[in-house]
Design a protein around this motif. Structure first.
Motif, mmCIF file in Angstrom:
data_model
loop_
_atom_site.group_PDB
_atom_site.id
_atom_site.type_symbol
_atom_site.label_atom_id
_atom_site.label_comp_id
_atom_site.label_asym_id
_atom_site.label_seq_id
_atom_site.Cartn_x
_atom_site.Cartn_y
_atom_site.Cartn_z
ATOM 1 N N SER A 5 42.170 49.764 39.853
ATOM 2 C CA SER A 5 41.108 49.098 39.098
ATOM 3 C C SER A 5 41.203 47.433 39.447
ATOM 4 O O SER A 5 42.292 46.804 39.123
ATOM 5 N N ILE A 6 40.252 46.583 39.596
ATOM 6 C CA ILE A 6 39.981 45.533 39.901
ATOM 7 C C ILE A 6 39.233 44.963 38.837
ATOM 8 O O ILE A 6 38.077 44.887 39.074
ATOM 9 N N ILE A 7 39.962 43.820 37.903
ATOM 10 C CA ILE A 7 39.032 43.467 36.790
ATOM 11 C C ILE A 7 38.645 42.059 37.502
ATOM 12 O O ILE A 7 39.467 41.226 37.730
ATOM 13 N N GLY A 8 37.591 41.697 37.525
ATOM 14 C CA GLY A 8 37.009 40.422 38.351
ATOM 15 C C GLY A 8 36.337 40.598 39.678
ATOM 16 O O GLY A 8 36.878 41.430 40.582
ATOM 17 N N THR A 9 35.460 39.806 39.847
ATOM 18 C CA THR A 9 34.463 39.775 40.976
ATOM 19 C C THR A 9 34.652 38.432 41.665
ATOM 20 O O THR A 9 33.549 38.390 42.533
ATOM 21 N N ILE A 16 41.004 41.385 47.404
ATOM 22 C CA ILE A 16 41.913 42.632 47.286
ATOM 23 C C ILE A 16 41.321 43.912 47.048
ATOM 24 O O ILE A 16 41.827 44.854 47.789
ATOM 25 N N ALA A 17 39.890 43.867 46.816
ATOM 26 C CA ALA A 17 39.112 45.083 46.997
ATOM 27 C C ALA A 17 39.165 45.340 48.642
ATOM 28 O O ALA A 17 39.309 46.803 48.678
ATOM 29 N N GLU A 18 39.030 44.314 49.478
ATOM 30 C CA GLU A 18 39.071 45.015 50.923
ATOM 31 C C GLU A 18 40.352 45.148 51.412
ATOM 32 O O GLU A 18 40.540 46.191 52.096
ATOM 33 N N VAL A 19 41.418 44.753 50.665
ATOM 34 C CA VAL A 19 42.783 45.107 51.009
ATOM 35 C C VAL A 19 42.971 46.603 50.547
ATOM 36 O O VAL A 19 43.303 47.419 51.459
ATOM 37 N N ALA A 20 42.516 47.019 49.449
ATOM 38 C CA ALA A 20 42.528 48.330 49.121
ATOM 39 C C ALA A 20 41.743 49.394 49.627
ATOM 40 O O ALA A 20 42.187 50.482 50.047
ATOM 41 N N ILE A 30 35.673 46.283 37.758
ATOM 42 C CA ILE A 30 35.483 45.990 36.637
ATOM 43 C C ILE A 30 34.623 44.372 36.435
ATOM 44 O O ILE A 30 35.273 43.559 36.948
ATOM 45 N N ARG A 31 33.256 44.332 35.972
ATOM 46 C CA ARG A 31 32.614 43.032 36.021
ATOM 47 C C ARG A 31 32.485 42.867 34.706
ATOM 48 O O ARG A 31 32.729 43.474 33.613
ATOM 49 N N ARG A 32 32.037 41.580 34.224
ATOM 50 C CA ARG A 32 31.846 41.269 33.251
ATOM 51 C C ARG A 32 30.583 41.938 32.402
ATOM 52 O O ARG A 32 30.605 42.411 31.218
ATOM 53 N N ARG A 33 29.596 42.178 33.332
ATOM 54 C CA ARG A 33 28.562 43.093 32.760
ATOM 55 C C ARG A 33 27.970 43.674 34.000
ATOM 56 O O ARG A 33 27.924 42.929 35.142
ATOM 57 N N ALA A 34 27.072 44.845 34.106
ATOM 58 C CA ALA A 34 26.421 45.341 35.292
ATOM 59 C C ALA A 34 25.622 44.400 35.803
ATOM 60 O O ALA A 34 24.904 43.456 35.280
ATOM 61 N N GLY A 35 25.709 44.357 37.232
ATOM 62 C CA GLY A 35 25.221 43.300 38.147
ATOM 63 C C GLY A 35 25.834 41.946 38.237
ATOM 64 O O GLY A 35 25.133 41.321 38.957
ATOM 65 N N GLY A 56 42.126 53.394 37.545
ATOM 66 C CA GLY A 56 43.205 52.858 38.466
ATOM 67 C C GLY A 56 44.612 53.052 37.975
ATOM 68 O O GLY A 56 44.939 52.787 36.883
ATOM 69 N N ASP A 57 45.695 53.773 38.858
ATOM 70 C CA ASP A 57 46.960 53.708 38.440
ATOM 71 C C ASP A 57 47.499 52.052 38.713
ATOM 72 O O ASP A 57 48.367 51.595 37.873
ATOM 73 N N LEU A 58 46.989 51.393 39.453
ATOM 74 C CA LEU A 58 47.013 50.071 39.643
ATOM 75 C C LEU A 58 46.055 49.313 39.065
ATOM 76 O O LEU A 58 45.034 49.476 39.286
ATOM 77 N N VAL A 59 46.341 48.140 38.242
ATOM 78 C CA VAL A 59 45.267 47.372 37.578
ATOM 79 C C VAL A 59 45.362 46.080 37.969
ATOM 80 O O VAL A 59 46.607 45.166 37.551
ATOM 81 N N VAL A 60 44.618 45.457 38.856
ATOM 82 C CA VAL A 60 44.814 43.878 39.290
ATOM 83 C C VAL A 60 43.866 43.001 37.987
ATOM 84 O O VAL A 60 42.766 43.139 38.151
#
Lengths: 207, 207
Positions: A5-9, A16-20, A30-35, A56-60
């Motif tokens: 789970s990646i908190i922040g866009t 890190i999403a690309e790495v994953a 996880i975004r602050r709000r949808a969109g 996620g088991d890992l939380v960034v």
């Protein structure tokens, strides 16, 4: 399969999403709000908003250090058994001259103290400028990700994600070593800001 | 022409002598006593022993941090107008787990406080493993020497020596930045000690 789970866009969250994704992990963003968020939506990720259950088991924590209290408000008591990855460089961006944590500590150690027992913190990715994670290379070598932590199993899980993504994972020692990793991340960002290196490169560790 | 006095005949002292020779500097090497030191004598250097007059405008303390008090005993009041280059990494080598200076300080700042006003300290070379100075390259790029200091003229003099030697000199900011340089030097030595990098390479800064 690894789940993250990646908190922040922002730039680092996207990198890190690309790495994953390269590692074949299940990805939740996880975004602050949808969109919200400037990055285009990924087809290979599920999206949620702050407060949603973390899958996620890992939380960034891919948010500025100043936003940690807000994240902890949502999630402090919902992280049991998870591995929290602290990527932050707590630079005072008004002066570019100091860090926002006590000199003998680090964001990683402060975060660990703020979390309940049983939640493990690993410091990682803070010495990587985002583009070197997205592309997987830095100069002529695969990007090296330095990390530190106290829990051997958590470190193995983080290293596995990094290596599965084609990057080099280097264990620098206990979580207290985050102090030195944050000092190095600080130096790198200062040098990029004054044009002594590029945001696409920075420091690399030769084998 | 630049003139340099190097106090110490260990690996780093020898490497910096090679840097100075490539830059065409006048070189003085200060040994503990005549004939001491494992390095072969250089034909292009003058030799002296601790206590002899220092002939260099630049003075490099190429001794372990623990030996600084002894050096200061000899030279504290004879450094007026000189630029003192602090290259030390004050690692506690019994544990490889911490530094021997206060967390909010650095050897460079502590040294500066111990010297009379008018003596300038520049931090340099501590993030360079010796072989990268002797050869002039690190991986595929010229070796980068990170430095820090408060006196612009002193920094220009140190950078000129480095650049004349074919290396890349990168100013990282005020002397207080030595804290981060020493953290990075610490990390690098730890990683070399556990085989994650070689003493011939280490960190490099990509352009």
């Amino acid at each position: 399969m690894t789940s993250i789970s990646i908190i922040g866009t922002g730039k680092m969250g996207s990198a890190i999403a690309e790495v994953a994704a390269r590692a074949g992990a299940n990805i939740q963003i996880i975004r602050r709000r949808a969109g919200a968020g400037s990055a285009p939506e990924r087809a290979d990720a599920e999206y949620g908003v702050a407060g949603d259950e973390l899958t996620g088991d890992l939380v960034v924590l891919a948010v500025p250090y100043e936003a940690y209290p807000n994240i902890l408000e949502h999630y402090r008591d919902r992280l049991s058994g998870k591995i929290v990855i602290d990527i932050s460089n707590p630079i005072d961006f008004t002066t570019y001259d100091e860090l926002l944590v006590p000199a003998d500590s680090s964001t990683a150690v402060e975060l660990s103290k703020a979390l309940p027992a049983g939640v493990t913190v690993v410091k990682a990715f803070n010495v990587n400028l985002g583009d070197t994670l997205s592309t997987g290379t830095n100069g002529t070598t695969p990007t090296t990700v330095l990390f530190a932590g106290d829990d051997p199993e958590a470190k193995i899980a983080v290293a596995a994600l990094i290596e599965a993504s084609g990057l080099r994972a280097v264990d620098t020692g206990p979580l207290s070593r985050a102090r030195e990793l944050e000092a190095m991340g600080f130096l790198q960002i200062v040098l990029a800001a004054i044009g002594k290196t590029h945001y696409e490169s920075g420091f690399t560790l030769l084998p």
